[in-house]
Design an enzyme around this catalytic site. Structure first.
Site, mmCIF file in Angstrom:
data_model
loop_
_atom_site.group_PDB
_atom_site.id
_atom_site.type_symbol
_atom_site.label_atom_id
_atom_site.label_comp_id
_atom_site.label_asym_id
_atom_site.label_seq_id
_atom_site.Cartn_x
_atom_site.Cartn_y
_atom_site.Cartn_z
ATOM 1 N N LYS A 144 -9.061 -67.889 -33.436
ATOM 2 C CA LYS A 144 -10.326 -67.531 -34.088
ATOM 3 C C LYS A 144 -11.227 -66.740 -33.124
ATOM 4 O O LYS A 144 -11.812 -65.707 -33.478
ATOM 5 C CB LYS A 144 -11.034 -68.814 -34.546
ATOM 6 C CG LYS A 144 -12.488 -68.648 -34.894
ATOM 7 C CD LYS A 144 -12.663 -67.870 -36.163
ATOM 8 C CE LYS A 144 -14.106 -67.451 -36.336
ATOM 9 N NZ LYS A 144 -14.421 -66.935 -37.640
ATOM 10 N N CYS B 229 -21.492 -64.627 -35.521
ATOM 11 C CA CYS B 229 -20.085 -64.801 -35.146
ATOM 12 C C CYS B 229 -19.695 -63.902 -33.985
ATOM 13 O O CYS B 229 -19.395 -64.357 -32.895
ATOM 14 C CB CYS B 229 -19.219 -64.493 -36.361
ATOM 15 S SG CYS B 229 -19.772 -65.376 -37.804
HETATM 16 N N1 SAJ Z 1 -20.778 -53.676 -36.335
HETATM 17 C C1 SAJ Z 1 -20.875 -52.472 -35.657
HETATM 18 N N2 SAJ Z 1 -19.891 -51.539 -35.856
HETATM 19 C C2 SAJ Z 1 -18.838 -51.779 -36.674
HETATM 20 C C3 SAJ Z 1 -18.735 -53.009 -37.344
HETATM 21 C C4 SAJ Z 1 -19.715 -53.958 -37.156
HETATM 22 O O1 SAJ Z 1 -21.824 -52.228 -34.913
HETATM 23 O O2 SAJ Z 1 -18.010 -50.867 -36.805
HETATM 24 C C5 SAJ Z 1 -21.818 -54.684 -36.155
HETATM 25 C C6 SAJ Z 1 -22.491 -55.072 -37.459
HETATM 26 O O3 SAJ Z 1 -23.513 -54.178 -37.790
HETATM 27 C C7 SAJ Z 1 -22.983 -56.456 -37.121
HETATM 28 C C8 SAJ Z 1 -21.910 -57.016 -36.178
HETATM 29 O O4 SAJ Z 1 -21.202 -55.892 -35.705
HETATM 30 O O5 SAJ Z 1 -24.224 -56.409 -36.426
HETATM 31 C C9 SAJ Z 1 -20.929 -57.986 -36.825
HETATM 32 O O6 SAJ Z 1 -20.571 -57.568 -38.151
HETATM 33 P P1 SAJ Z 1 -19.085 -57.688 -38.724
HETATM 34 O O7 SAJ Z 1 -19.092 -57.163 -40.106
HETATM 35 O O8 SAJ Z 1 -18.135 -57.080 -37.781
HETATM 36 O O9 SAJ Z 1 -18.746 -59.243 -38.682
HETATM 37 P P2 SAJ Z 1 -19.437 -60.598 -39.226
HETATM 38 O O10 SAJ Z 1 -20.106 -61.259 -38.047
HETATM 39 O O11 SAJ Z 1 -20.246 -60.387 -40.439
HETATM 40 O O12 SAJ Z 1 -18.117 -61.451 -39.626
HETATM 41 C C10 SAJ Z 1 -17.083 -61.657 -38.647
HETATM 42 C C11 SAJ Z 1 -15.722 -61.372 -39.291
HETATM 43 N N3 SAJ Z 1 -14.699 -61.316 -38.241
HETATM 44 C C12 SAJ Z 1 -13.847 -60.283 -38.178
HETATM 45 O O13 SAJ Z 1 -13.876 -59.342 -38.907
HETATM 46 C C13 SAJ Z 1 -12.809 -60.380 -37.079
HETATM 47 C C14 SAJ Z 1 -15.413 -62.456 -40.301
HETATM 48 O O14 SAJ Z 1 -14.104 -62.275 -40.842
HETATM 49 C C15 SAJ Z 1 -15.499 -63.832 -39.665
HETATM 50 O O15 SAJ Z 1 -15.235 -64.887 -40.578
HETATM 51 C C16 SAJ Z 1 -16.922 -64.001 -39.178
HETATM 52 O O16 SAJ Z 1 -17.163 -62.989 -38.180
HETATM 53 C C17 SAJ Z 1 -17.085 -65.396 -38.596
HETATM 54 O O17 SAJ Z 1 -17.679 -66.244 -39.270
HETATM 55 O O18 SAJ Z 1 -16.572 -65.664 -37.504
#
Ligand code: SAJ
Length: 443
Positions: free
Chosen positions: A216, A270
């Site tokens: 995870k 996360c």
């Molecule tokens: N972000 C970027 N650039 C990107 C993608 C995201 O700057 O290309 C930023 C977003 O704006 C945000 C942060 O990263 O601030 C996180 O967003 P996210 O969409 O990547 O992830 P979370 O935190 O909403 O959800 C993640 C997911 N993990 C993965 O994709 C590996 C989700 O599947 C998990 O269940 C969740 O964390 C968790 O609960 O751990």
């Protein structure tokens, strides 16, 4: 089965609903009596999760889901409580104090939930920890805790089954994502896997509990490091005068390259948190993971820096911020880099007006937030902002400055409407020839 879920937040409550829909008898438990009252009345505080409110109403009405502040006897217990990070700077050991990061997992909610269910555990029960935790939490914290609470752990099946759902798409992903379960024993893995197979329509993989805990963290760390790399290249692009958005698009045409997107930093509960659990477990072995955290944490400061360059020669008294949540199209502001940028601007003496269509206290008409602003900063790429007409906005603001931290708006049409536009990673406002002393921001 009779299932008791501890924690009715972003993960626990939707999981309780899905289990009720799958035919289980679910009792959802939370320590917050106000939340319990609201949920019992069908008032669902989790927004922007398609289908959740309707499903919640249906399982509450059918009696398949009951809400309470107290656990009850059940066949399966699930712990889905938060595991935040705490800064242990004060009590850091000498070797940890050499490292930049001294954050550790706060397991107090996991400990409290475990203690609360201990008196209800019976022989043959399955206890599943879904909360994200540092490696060895199940066998070195939860197991001895249960024993000290008088539970005969030789008769109870313990497993870790990390949640993997993406906020904004939780209901679908609870059912259709592959699932990983790691038991303390192979029997516990098998029992937990069988339980998830009752509602998951994808692969359910069995492993041991410490592997499941680490996998995870590896998933979210992978994303954090990838975003850090994109952010670092954004800085390189600005330095070299290269549009990194176009460069990333071109690089991603390679069949084995997949850069994520640069932005104002990484937020949420996360990705901005979980890498610290790996660092905590192996501080001397995680220099890459630590560097990624450092890069992503510094992005709000970089946004401020870029903003100063954009605003050079002007006086900015009021800034309009578009988007406060940590990512697009959700109403969650935990660890949001947008709010960090807002704080930095305020510390420069700038009045900040924040708009966010998904967060009640910021959901005013966008025109009111833009009116009289000296600068506009797009910090969260909510789809609503694509509908903004730059010609209309130009009639509302006092000065036409736009900083797009997500590479989201059409820079050409905003430029055509008279805006001076800067985009993170686009290279038109690099530092050449500009020193902090030449900048006049605020009054
Ligand atoms: N972000 C970027 N650039 C990107 C993608 C995201 O700057 O290309 C930023 C977003 O704006 C945000 C942060 O990263 O601030 C996180 O967003 P996210 O969409 O990547 O992830 P979370 O935190 O909403 O959800 C993640 C997911 N993990 C993965 O994709 C590996 C989700 O599947 C998990 O269940 C969740 O964390 C968790 O609960 O751990």
């Amino acid at each position: 089965m009779r299932v008791c879920i501890m924690g009715l937040g972003y993960i626990g409550f939707p999981t309780a609903c899905v289990l009720g829909q799958a035919g289980h008898d679910v009792i959802g438990v939370d320590v917050n009596p106000v939340l319990v009252d609201r949920l019992s009345l069908g008032d669902i505080p989790i927004v922007n999760e398609p289908g959740l409110t309707d499903l919640a109403h249906s399982v509450l009405q059918s009696g398949k889901l009951k809400i309470s502040t107290e656990p009850e006897v059940a066949d399966v217990f699930i712990i889905a409580v938060p595991t935040p990070v705490q800064d242990d700077r004060e009590v850091a050991s000498p070797e940890h104090s050499r490292l930049e990061y001294r954050y550790r997992a706060d397991l107090s909610y996991v400990v409290a939930a475990t203690k609360a269910i201990a008196p209800f555990l019976r022989a043959g029960n399955l206890l599943i920890l879904e909360s994200t935790v540092p490696p060895h939490t199940l066998d070195r914290t939860v197991l001895p805790l249960l024993q000290s609470e008088g539970v005969d752990t030789s008769t109870v099946l313990l497993a870790h089954a990390p949640e993997r759902v993406l906020p904004g798409n939780i209901l679908r992903e609870l059912v259709y994502n592959h699932r990983l379960v790691g038991g303390l024993t192979p029997q516990a893995s098998r029992a937990a896997a069988d339980f998830y197979r009752s509602f998951v329509k994808a692969q359910v993989e069995e492993t041991d509990c410490t592997t499941a805990e680490l996998v995870k963290l590896m998933e979210n760390t992978y994303r954090d490091v990838n975003i850090a790399l994109a952010n670092e290249f954004a800085l390189v692009g600005e330095h070299l005068g290269v549009d990194i958005w176009n460069a990333i698009r071109l690089a991603n045409l390679h069949p084995r390259v997949n850069y994520l997107r640069p932005g104002p930093g990484v937020g949420g509960h996360c990705i901005a948190v979980d890498p610290y659990f790996v660092i905590e477990a192996a501080p001397e072995l995680t220099s890459l993971i630590q560097a990624a955290r450092r890069v992503n944490r510094q992005m709000p400061l970089h946004v401020l820096d870029l903003f100063r360059r954009l605003a050079q020669g002007t006086v900015v008294r009021k800034a309009a911020i578009l988007g406060a949540s940590y990512k697009a199209n959700v109403g969650d502001e935990r660890e949001s880099p947008a709010l960090e940028v807002a704080r930095l601007l305020e510390s420069e003496g700038i009045n900040v007006a924040i708009h966010d269509p998904h967060i009640g206290r910021y959901a005013h008409p966008v025109e009111r937030v833009l009116a009289g602003a000296d600068a506009v900063l797009l910090l969260t790429d909510h789809v609503d902002y694509l509908a903004l007409d730059p010609r209309v906005v130009s009639g509302l603001v006092s000065q036409r400055l736009l900083l797009d931290t997500r590479g989201y708006l059409d820079a050409a049409s905003w430029t055509a409407a008279g805006f001076r536009v800067a985009t993170v990673g686009s290279g038109q406002y690099n530092m050449r020839g500009i020193t902090p002393e030449t900048l006049t921001v605020g009054d």
